[in-house]
Design a protein around this motif. Structure first.
Motif, PDB file in Angstrom:
ATOM      1  N   SER A 116       1.419  20.986  -6.599  1.00 16.85           N
ATOM      2  CA  SER A 116       0.414  20.841  -7.672  1.00 16.85           C
ATOM      3  C   SER A 116       0.808  21.564  -8.945  1.00 16.85           C
ATOM      4  N   THR A 117       1.770  22.494  -8.857  1.00 18.48           N
ATOM      5  CA  THR A 117       2.099  23.271 -10.053  1.00 18.48           C
ATOM      6  C   THR A 117       3.462  22.913 -10.645  1.00 18.48           C
ATOM      7  N   ARG A 118       4.215  22.003  -9.988  1.00 21.72           N
ATOM      8  CA  ARG A 118       5.539  21.685 -10.526  1.00 21.72           C
ATOM      9  C   ARG A 118       5.389  20.985 -11.886  1.00 21.72           C
ATOM     10  N   ALA A 119       6.486  21.064 -12.680  1.00 22.35           N
ATOM     11  CA  ALA A 119       6.430  20.542 -14.052  1.00 22.35           C
ATOM     12  C   ALA A 119       6.365  19.014 -14.076  1.00 22.35           C
ATOM     13  N   VAL A 120       7.126  18.362 -13.186  1.00 25.68           N
ATOM     14  CA  VAL A 120       7.206  16.896 -13.224  1.00 25.68           C
ATOM     15  C   VAL A 120       6.294  16.273 -12.169  1.00 25.68           C
ATOM     16  N   ALA A 121       5.455  15.349 -12.608  1.00 19.74           N
ATOM     17  CA  ALA A 121       4.591  14.581 -11.707  1.00 19.74           C
ATOM     18  C   ALA A 121       3.885  15.446 -10.661  1.00 19.74           C
ATOM     19  N   PRO A 122       3.141  16.456 -11.083  1.00 16.61           N
ATOM     20  CA  PRO A 122       2.437  17.274 -10.093  1.00 16.61           C
ATOM     21  C   PRO A 122       1.340  16.468  -9.380  1.00 16.61           C
ATOM     22  N   LEU A 123       0.976  16.941  -8.195  1.00 16.02           N
ATOM     23  CA  LEU A 123      -0.112  16.283  -7.458  1.00 16.02           C
ATOM     24  C   LEU A 123      -1.383  16.399  -8.290  1.00 16.02           C
ATOM     25  N   ARG A 124      -1.943  15.258  -8.652  1.00 16.32           N
ATOM     26  CA  ARG A 124      -3.131  15.242  -9.513  1.00 16.32           C
ATOM     27  C   ARG A 124      -3.866  13.928  -9.278  1.00 16.32           C
ATOM     28  N   LYS A 125      -5.172  14.002  -9.300  1.00  9.77           N
ATOM     29  CA  LYS A 125      -5.956  12.764  -9.161  1.00  9.77           C
ATOM     30  C   LYS A 125      -5.883  11.995 -10.475  1.00  9.77           C
ATOM     31  N   ALA A 126      -5.559  10.707 -10.411  1.00  3.91           N
ATOM     32  CA  ALA A 126      -5.590   9.879 -11.629  1.00  3.91           C
ATOM     33  C   ALA A 126      -7.047   9.773 -12.081  1.00  3.91           C
ATOM     34  N   ASP A 127      -7.256   9.681 -13.398  1.00  7.90           N
ATOM     35  CA  ASP A 127      -8.626   9.642 -13.919  1.00  7.90           C
ATOM     36  C   ASP A 127      -9.450   8.511 -13.299  1.00  7.90           C
ATOM     37  N   ASP A 128      -8.767   7.376 -13.045  1.00  5.69           N
ATOM     38  CA  ASP A 128      -9.512   6.233 -12.523  1.00  5.69           C
ATOM     39  C   ASP A 128      -9.372   6.078 -11.000  1.00  5.69           C
ATOM     40  N   ALA A 129      -8.940   7.142 -10.311  1.00  9.87           N
ATOM     41  CA  ALA A 129      -8.856   7.072  -8.845  1.00  9.87           C
ATOM     42  C   ALA A 129     -10.225   7.414  -8.239  1.00  9.87           C
ATOM     43  N   VAL A 130     -10.489   6.830  -7.079  1.00  8.28           N
ATOM     44  CA  VAL A 130     -11.721   7.140  -6.359  1.00  8.28           C
ATOM     45  C   VAL A 130     -11.405   8.251  -5.366  1.00  8.28           C
ATOM     46  N   GLU A 131     -12.128   9.361  -5.465  1.00  7.03           N
ATOM     47  CA  GLU A 131     -11.867  10.483  -4.556  1.00  7.03           C
ATOM     48  C   GLU A 131     -12.707  10.342  -3.292  1.00  7.03           C
ATOM     49  N   ILE A 132     -12.052  10.505  -2.149  1.00  9.98           N
ATOM     50  CA  ILE A 132     -12.783  10.448  -0.878  1.00  9.98           C
ATOM     51  C   ILE A 132     -12.489  11.722  -0.097  1.00  9.98           C
ATOM     52  N   ASP A 133     -13.539  12.469   0.218  1.00 12.72           N
ATOM     53  CA  ASP A 133     -13.404  13.668   1.050  1.00 12.72           C
ATOM     54  C   ASP A 133     -13.460  13.212   2.510  1.00 12.72           C
ATOM     55  N   THR A 134     -12.338  13.360   3.217  1.00 17.77           N
ATOM     56  CA  THR A 134     -12.255  12.806   4.574  1.00 17.77           C
ATOM     57  C   THR A 134     -12.768  13.764   5.657  1.00 17.77           C
ATOM     58  N   ASP A 135     -13.148  14.985   5.279  1.00 15.69           N
ATOM     59  CA  ASP A 135     -13.622  15.973   6.266  1.00 15.69           C
ATOM     60  C   ASP A 135     -14.688  15.414   7.223  1.00 15.69           C
TER      61      ASP A 135
ATOM     62  N   VAL B  25       0.902  -1.147   0.000  1.00 18.74           N
ATOM     63  CA  VAL B  25       0.000   0.000   0.000  1.00 18.74           C
ATOM     64  C   VAL B  25       0.939   1.194   0.000  1.00 18.74           C
ATOM     65  N   MET B  26       0.924   1.967  -1.085  1.00 18.81           N
ATOM     66  CA  MET B  26       1.906   3.046  -1.207  1.00 18.81           C
ATOM     67  C   MET B  26       1.198   4.384  -1.242  1.00 18.81           C
ATOM     68  N   GLU B  27       1.718   5.333  -0.466  1.00 17.32           N
ATOM     69  CA  GLU B  27       1.079   6.654  -0.462  1.00 17.32           C
ATOM     70  C   GLU B  27       2.047   7.750  -0.857  1.00 17.32           C
ATOM     71  N   GLY B  28       1.513   8.786  -1.504  1.00 18.19           N
ATOM     72  CA  GLY B  28       2.349   9.902  -1.932  1.00 18.19           C
ATOM     73  C   GLY B  28       1.548  10.920  -2.715  1.00 18.19           C
ATOM     74  N   ARG B  29       2.131  11.402  -3.813  1.00 19.89           N
ATOM     75  CA  ARG B  29       1.447  12.404  -4.639  1.00 19.89           C
ATOM     76  C   ARG B  29       1.238  11.910  -6.071  1.00 19.89           C
ATOM     77  N   ASP B  30       2.108  10.963  -6.505  1.00 21.71           N
ATOM     78  CA  ASP B  30       2.115  10.539  -7.907  1.00 21.71           C
ATOM     79  C   ASP B  30       2.045   9.026  -8.041  1.00 21.71           C
ATOM     80  N   ILE B  31       1.550   8.348  -7.021  1.00 17.97           N
ATOM     81  CA  ILE B  31       1.581   6.876  -7.061  1.00 17.97           C
ATOM     82  C   ILE B  31       0.612   6.349  -8.130  1.00 17.97           C
ATOM     83  N   GLY B  32      -0.601   6.872  -8.142  1.00 18.12           N
ATOM     84  CA  GLY B  32      -1.578   6.401  -9.122  1.00 18.12           C
ATOM     85  C   GLY B  32      -1.337   6.932 -10.529  1.00 18.12           C
TER      86      GLY B  32
END
Ligand code: DC
Length: 238
Positions: free
Chosen positions: A188-207, A129-136
Motif C-alpha cells: 500500500s505504500t510503494r511508489a508505483v501502483a500501490p494497493l488502492r481502491k479505484a474511485d468507481d470500485a464497489v467495496e465489499i467487506d467479506t468478514d 476476470v482478473m484479480e490483483g492489487r492494481d487491476i481497477g
C-alpha cells in the motif's frame, strides 16, 4: 454477434481477502477466463531466487528478467496453473518465501511494466476476470465492473492459516499475520501502483459473508453493469 473480450471484472484487495476464490467462482459461472496476477509477480520472485539476484541491488537485472519470461495460464485438471517458459510453477510459487519476496519484487517499476503489458495482452482475445492489487486502477481502468474486497487482518490470516493446514502444510498463525501485515504495508505504500481502491470500485467487506454470498453479490453487480452499459447509462464500451 459481437464477441466479448477485455476485462469484465477487476478484483483488487489485500492478501487473504478472498480475491482468488471469488474471482475463480465468478469466472466459472460466467465462462470467463480467470487471471491471478499475483501468481505472475510470485513467478518473477521465484526466478529471482533461482538466479540468486538481490532484490535491492539488482533491480535493473530483475526488470530485464521479468521482460524475458513468457507467462501462460493453462488448465490442469480442474485447476488453473501458471506456466513460465513452459514450466508449471504453480506449486513452487506458493511457498511463504516466494510470497514474501514477491512483495519487494512487485515494487520494481520495470517488473510492473512488463507484467501489466502481459496482463493486457491476455485479455485481448477472451473476456477475463482478473484479480490483483492494481487491476481497477492501472491495468484496466475501463473494466466493466471493479470490486475491492476487504476483510479484517485477523480474518484474512485465519483463512490463510486454514488453507495451509487443509493442504497438509505447517502453519503458524502469528507468523502468517505478521508476514501479511508487512506485505500489506509494502503493497500500500510503494511508489508505483500501490494497493488502492479505484474511485468507481464497489467495496465489499467479506468478514460477515460466505464465499457464495460474495460471489452472488459480484454477479448481481455485473448484471447491473452490463445492462447499464447496454443501455448507454455507463462509460465506454469494452
Ligand atoms: O496476491 P498474491 O499474494 O499472490 O500477490 C503476490 C505479491 O504480488 C503481493 O506482494 C502483491 C503483489 N501484486 C501486485 O503488486 N500487483 C498485482 N496486481 C498482484 C500482486
Amino acid at each position: 454477434m459481437t464477441e466479448r473480450t477485455g476485462c469484465m471484472v477487476a478484483i483488487d484487495g489485500p492478501a487473504g481477502a478472498g480475491k482468488s476464490t471469488i474471482a475463480r467462482t465468478v469466472a466459472d459461472r460466467c465462462g470467463y477466463t480467470y487471471i491471478d496476477t499475483g501468481a505472475m509477480y510470485r513467478a518473477v520472485a521465484l526466478h529471482v531466487m533461482r538466479t540468486g539476484l538481490d532484490v535491492e541491488a539488482d533491480a535493473d537485472a530483475i526488470g530485464e528478467l521479468a521482460g524475458r519470461l513468457r507467462f501462460e495460464f493453462r488448465a490442469v485438471g480442474d485447476e488453473q496453473h501458471l506456466f513460465v517458459d513452459g514450466e508449471d510453477v504453480e506449486r513452487a510459487i506458493r511457498t511463504p518465501e516466494v510470497g514474501n519476496l514477491s512483495s519487494p519484487v512487485s515494487a520494481i517499476p520495470e517488473v510492473r511494466e512488463h507484467l501489466v503489458a502481459a496482463q493486457r495482452t491476455m485479455a485481448e482475445r477472451v473476456p477475463v476476470v482478473m484479480e490483483g492489487r492494481d487491476i481497477g486502477t492501472v491495468v484496466f481502468p475501463d473494466a466493466l465492473l471493479k470490486v475491492f474486497l476487504t476483510a479484517s487482518a485477523e480474518e484474512r490470516a485465519r483463512r490463510r492459516y486454514e488453507q495451509r493446514i487443509a493442504q497438509g502444510e505447517d502453519a503458524d498463525y502469528e507468523r502468517i499475520l505478521a508476514d501479511q501485515r508487512e506485505r500489506d504495508r509494502r503493497d500500500s505504500t510503494r511508489a508505483v501502483a500501490p494497493l488502492r481502491k479505484a474511485d468507481d470500485a464497489v467495496e465489499i467487506d467479506t468478514d460477515p459473508l460466505s464465499i457464495e454470498q460474495v460471489a452472488d453479490r459480484v454477479l448481481e453487480l455485473l448484471d447491473d453493469r452490463a445492462l447499464a452499459r447496454l443501455e448507454g447509462r455507463d462509460g465506454p464500451a469494452v
